[in-house]
Design a protein around this motif. Structure first.
Motif, PDB file in Angstrom:
ATOM      1  N   ASN A 150      -7.541  14.674  36.732  1.00 55.73           N
ATOM      2  CA  ASN A 150      -6.319  14.493  35.934  1.00 55.73           C
ATOM      3  C   ASN A 150      -5.335  15.655  36.087  1.00 55.73           C
ATOM      4  O   ASN A 150      -4.442  15.837  35.258  1.00 55.73           O
ATOM      5  CB  ASN A 150      -6.671  14.298  34.457  1.00 55.73           C
ATOM      6  CG  ASN A 150      -7.307  15.532  33.826  1.00 55.73           C
ATOM      7  OD1 ASN A 150      -8.002  16.290  34.522  1.00 55.73           O
ATOM      8  ND2 ASN A 150      -7.081  15.740  32.539  1.00 55.73           N
ATOM      9  N   ASN A 180      -3.371  13.776  29.761  1.00 47.83           N
ATOM     10  CA  ASN A 180      -4.327  13.432  28.704  1.00 47.83           C
ATOM     11  C   ASN A 180      -4.747  11.966  28.806  1.00 47.83           C
ATOM     12  O   ASN A 180      -4.278  11.214  29.653  1.00 47.83           O
ATOM     13  CB  ASN A 180      -3.757  13.767  27.318  1.00 47.83           C
ATOM     14  CG  ASN A 180      -2.551  12.910  26.950  1.00 47.83           C
ATOM     15  OD1 ASN A 180      -2.334  11.823  27.491  1.00 47.83           O
ATOM     16  ND2 ASN A 180      -1.752  13.398  26.006  1.00 47.83           N
ATOM     17  N   GLN A 181      -5.641  11.546  27.927  1.00 45.68           N
ATOM     18  CA  GLN A 181      -6.214  10.199  28.004  1.00 45.68           C
ATOM     19  C   GLN A 181      -5.185   9.108  27.737  1.00 45.68           C
ATOM     20  O   GLN A 181      -5.405   7.932  28.067  1.00 45.68           O
ATOM     21  CB  GLN A 181      -7.375  10.074  27.019  1.00 45.68           C
ATOM     22  CG  GLN A 181      -6.999  10.308  25.561  1.00 45.68           C
ATOM     23  CD  GLN A 181      -8.220  10.283  24.646  1.00 45.68           C
ATOM     24  OE1 GLN A 181      -9.347  10.174  25.112  1.00 45.68           O
ATOM     25  NE2 GLN A 181      -7.980  10.352  23.347  1.00 45.68           N
ATOM     26  N   ASP A 182      -4.045   9.498  27.164  1.00 41.64           N
ATOM     27  CA  ASP A 182      -2.986   8.526  26.889  1.00 41.64           C
ATOM     28  C   ASP A 182      -1.957   8.453  28.023  1.00 41.64           C
ATOM     29  O   ASP A 182      -1.000   7.680  27.947  1.00 41.64           O
ATOM     30  CB  ASP A 182      -2.267   8.877  25.581  1.00 41.64           C
ATOM     31  CG  ASP A 182      -3.192   8.783  24.374  1.00 41.64           C
ATOM     32  OD1 ASP A 182      -3.994   7.830  24.326  1.00 41.64           O
ATOM     33  OD2 ASP A 182      -3.120   9.670  23.499  1.00 41.64           O
ATOM     34  N   ASP A 215       0.383  17.087  28.863  1.00 43.69           N
ATOM     35  CA  ASP A 215       0.619  17.846  27.633  1.00 43.69           C
ATOM     36  C   ASP A 215      -0.044  19.227  27.652  1.00 43.69           C
ATOM     37  O   ASP A 215      -0.156  19.880  26.615  1.00 43.69           O
ATOM     38  CB  ASP A 215       0.131  17.057  26.418  1.00 43.69           C
ATOM     39  CG  ASP A 215      -1.374  16.796  26.436  1.00 43.69           C
ATOM     40  OD1 ASP A 215      -2.013  17.070  27.478  1.00 43.69           O
ATOM     41  OD2 ASP A 215      -1.914  16.316  25.422  1.00 43.69           O
ATOM     42  N   ARG A 272      -0.978  20.964  24.172  1.00 43.46           N
ATOM     43  CA  ARG A 272      -2.342  21.401  23.876  1.00 43.46           C
ATOM     44  C   ARG A 272      -2.783  22.503  24.832  1.00 43.46           C
ATOM     45  O   ARG A 272      -2.134  22.788  25.836  1.00 43.46           O
ATOM     46  CB  ARG A 272      -3.313  20.220  23.925  1.00 43.46           C
ATOM     47  CG  ARG A 272      -3.471  19.590  25.309  1.00 43.46           C
ATOM     48  CD  ARG A 272      -4.361  18.360  25.254  1.00 43.46           C
ATOM     49  NE  ARG A 272      -4.344  17.628  26.517  1.00 43.46           N
ATOM     50  CZ  ARG A 272      -5.226  17.788  27.498  1.00 43.46           C
ATOM     51  NH1 ARG A 272      -6.229  18.653  27.358  1.00 43.46           N
ATOM     52  NH2 ARG A 272      -5.142  17.083  28.621  1.00 43.46           N
TER      53      ARG A 272
END
Length: 377
Positions: free
Chosen positions: A80, A34-36, A40, A181
């Motif tokens: 990603n 994820n973007q962080d 996930d 998610r």
């Protein structure tokens, strides 16, 4: 971007699946960062066998695989994406660069011992690791040219020292309590990943002569290869000759005959450096040019390029030349082979297992039917 951690729920699900399978079988899935910086989300989990994960089956849970070479399949993945698999009986330590070399994506390994997780490791695609892979291939081939026991002993020492470098390539990945998610991403357009399907009818005789001359000048049984390109159905030489091992050509060595592989993955080489109309051409010392499953998967099955074999005897007399082109039959057989390999573990009787084993052997044999004789002109 470095990955900060992996969701605990994902680790638990994969470990539990691997424990359920038992018998040393891994489980795997594709993950998304994820973007962080945390993994996930994962695709549907697939079961593996003693020999590892069924790559095509795993990737089919996320992208188009029907009739596609492995490089075309991987090219559809987002930037990603990561490959995640369990490693029953071991920790999460990763000591091989095979995954990042082909996928050019991070690889995550979850160790499983005594019915629980035994650590999580991650390996990133880095230029120095690709160069390690090249060094490893070269050392393996050096063994074949050792003239005496003392020379071979020194080469083996060199190989052992190199192997120590592979112990430090992976990093430990933190397992974190974050919400999992849904696995979802935007698929790339077909023009970004599809390779052309080209017909091969003949090969240049000077190209063939050069390959065979080199093959007969070295130790018998070692294959020689080079890249060619297709011009109006005819294959002409395009790269330098490389000398492989007994019955095989190491993958990075083969591509290095066309382009400098320093610091790049095989996926990057075949996407950006090796022409899309290229053909893999190699010798079959002692044969007539008939190929098998290994040839098909190393050419059209893996890199989306036709593969040609030149059969010749020890005097250099050419016995024949055949090609396996990029075609659905190659990938259909690969997918069936993965499916049948999984069915092996579901057999309830010796009769069922015998039937499955027979089919696995027949699949291997069917690859020879894909060989098309071509002219040497």
């Amino acid at each position: 971007m470095p990955v900060k951690g992996l969701a605990k729920n994902i680790v638990d699900r994969l470990v539990n699946r691997s424990i359920e399978l038992s018998q040393g079988r891994p489980a795997g899935a594709l993950g998304l960062i994820n973007q962080d910086g945390y993994i996930d989300a994962i695709s549907e989990i697939v079961d593996g066998g003693i020999s590892g994960l069924p790559y095509r089956q795993l990737l089919s849970k996320a992208v188009t695989t029907k009739g596609r070479s492995l490089i075309e399949i991987v090219n559809q993945l987002p930037d990603n994406a990561v490959l995640i698999s369990t490693n029953p009986g071991k920790t999460g330590l990763i000591t091989s660069v095979g995954g990042i070399n082909i996928l050019d994506l991070p690889v995550v390994n979850i160790g499983v011992k005594e019915l629980s997780s035994a650590g999580v490791g991650i390996l990133y695609p880095k230029s120095e690791y690709f160069d390690l892979a090249t060094e490893s291939e070269k050392i393996e081939l050096k063994k074949l040219v050792a003239k005496d026991m003392d020379e071979e002993r020194e080469i083996l020492k060199e190989a052992s020292k190199l192997k120590l470098n592979f112990l430090d390539i992976s990093e430990e990945l933190e397992v974190v309590d974050i919400e999992e998610r849904k696995f979802s991403f935007i698929t790339k357009s077909i023009s970004e990943w599809e390779l052309p399907r080209l017909e091969v009818n003949s090969i240049d005789e000077d190209f063939v002569a050069e390959l065979v001359d080199k093959s007969t000048s070295i130790e018998q049984g070692r294959e020689v290869a080079a890249m060619g390109v297709i011009e109006d159905g005819n294959v002409v030489k395009s790269g330098d000759l490389v000398v492989g091992g007994m019955g095989y050509i190491p993958s990075r060595l083969l591509a290095s005959g066309y382009t400098d592989l320093s610091g790049i993955s095989l996926r990057q080489a075949y996407n950006e450096e090796v022409p899309h109309n290229s053909v893999i051409v190699h010798t079959h010392p002692g044969g007539t040019g008939v190929m098998h499953r290994g040839d098909a998967m190393a050419g059209p099955g893996m890199w989306g390029r036709p593969v040609i074999a030149i059969g010749h005897d020890k005097t250099g007399t050419v016995k024949g030349a055949t090609v396996i082109e990029v075609q659905n039959e190659v990938t259909d057989l690969a997918e069936e082979n993965e499916k049948v390999s999984q069915e092996y573990y579901e057999a309830e009787t010796p009769e069922e297992e015998a039937k499955i084993r027979k089919r696995r052997f027949s699949i291997v044999q069917e690859y020879t039917d894909l060989c098309k004789p071509i002219e040497i002109t």
